[in-house]
Design an enzyme around this catalytic site. Structure first.
Site, short mmCIF file in Angstrom:
data_model
loop_
_atom_site.label_atom_id
_atom_site.label_comp_id
_atom_site.label_asym_id
_atom_site.label_seq_id
_atom_site.Cartn_x
_atom_site.Cartn_y
_atom_site.Cartn_z
N ASN A 47 -13.20 -41.36 -58.25
CA ASN A 47 -13.14 -42.60 -57.48
C ASN A 47 -12.14 -42.46 -56.32
O ASN A 47 -11.11 -41.79 -56.45
CB ASN A 47 -12.83 -43.81 -58.35
CG ASN A 47 -11.59 -43.68 -59.20
OD1 ASN A 47 -11.23 -42.59 -59.63
ND2 ASN A 47 -10.93 -44.79 -59.46
N GLU A 49 -10.19 -44.94 -53.72
CA GLU A 49 -9.87 -46.32 -53.36
C GLU A 49 -9.35 -46.38 -51.93
O GLU A 49 -9.06 -45.36 -51.30
CB GLU A 49 -8.85 -46.87 -54.35
CG GLU A 49 -9.42 -46.87 -55.77
CD GLU A 49 -8.53 -47.52 -56.81
OE1 GLU A 49 -7.33 -47.78 -56.52
OE2 GLU A 49 -9.03 -47.77 -57.92
N GLU A 60 -19.01 -42.01 -59.72
CA GLU A 60 -20.43 -41.70 -59.89
C GLU A 60 -21.13 -41.62 -58.54
O GLU A 60 -21.96 -40.75 -58.30
CB GLU A 60 -21.11 -42.77 -60.75
CG GLU A 60 -20.59 -42.88 -62.17
CD GLU A 60 -19.43 -43.87 -62.31
OE1 GLU A 60 -18.58 -43.96 -61.39
OE2 GLU A 60 -19.36 -44.53 -63.35
N CYS A 91 -20.53 -48.95 -63.40
CA CYS A 91 -20.64 -50.34 -62.96
C CYS A 91 -22.08 -50.63 -62.51
O CYS A 91 -22.90 -49.70 -62.36
CB CYS A 91 -19.66 -50.62 -61.83
SG CYS A 91 -20.12 -49.85 -60.27
N CYS A 94 -23.38 -48.76 -59.38
CA CYS A 94 -23.60 -47.33 -59.67
C CYS A 94 -24.86 -47.12 -60.50
O CYS A 94 -25.59 -46.16 -60.30
CB CYS A 94 -22.39 -46.73 -60.37
SG CYS A 94 -21.02 -46.41 -59.24
#
Ligand code: THU
Length: 135
Positions: A47, A49, A60, A91, A94
């Site tokens: 990830n 951010e 993902e 999520c 994704c």
């Protein structure tokens, strides 16, 4: 990384390694993903951010964007790793992206110590909106 077919454990290890590269300064929630293509190549993601928060991209999707941009088109499995006792599933957005480009993938969930679950993507996204409906 190319190969015939990695073990699930090897895929999880690749996701754990990718997680170490996460940019998660705002949530402190680091995630790693390892996507296995049909030819056995493993493409990883973490990830990333952003100070605006909303521009954050999940591990993902980073893995899928990397794989597509490198020419991969068929996928078998994805391993997703986070440091949680409960499984960390992908999520909603994704799930949609993985379905669009990966179809009914095997989704392997794990934490830093052990595997925490296996699911078909179709079980996580049972009634998908996809290109079939646009015809
Ligand atoms: N995140 C992922 O990368 N994958 C998931 O499956 C769940 C959430 C990230 C997004 C954000 O950077 C952080 O985890 C907290 O939501």
């Amino acid at each position: 990384m190319a190969g015939s077919r990695a073990s699930a454990a090897a895929l999880v290890r690749a996701a754990r390694r990718a997680r170490l590269h996460a940019h998660a300064d705002y949530s402190d929630f680091k995630v790693g993903a390892a996507l296995e293509t049909a030819d056995g190549t493993i493409v990883t993601g973490c990830n990333i951010e952003n100070a605006t928060y909303g521009l954050t991209v999940c591990a993902e999707r980073v893995a899928m964007w990397k794989a597509l941009s490198e020419g991969h088109r068929k996928f078998r499995r994805i391993a997703i790793v986070a440091k949680t006792n409960d499984p960390t599933p992908p999520c909603g957005p994704c799930r949609q992206i993985l379905w669009e480009f990966g179809g009914d993938l095997d989704v392997i969930l794990a934490n830093l110590r052990a595997e925490t679950g296996r699911h078909k993507l179709s079980a996580l996204l049972p009634l998908p909106f996809d290109a079939r409906l646009l015809k």
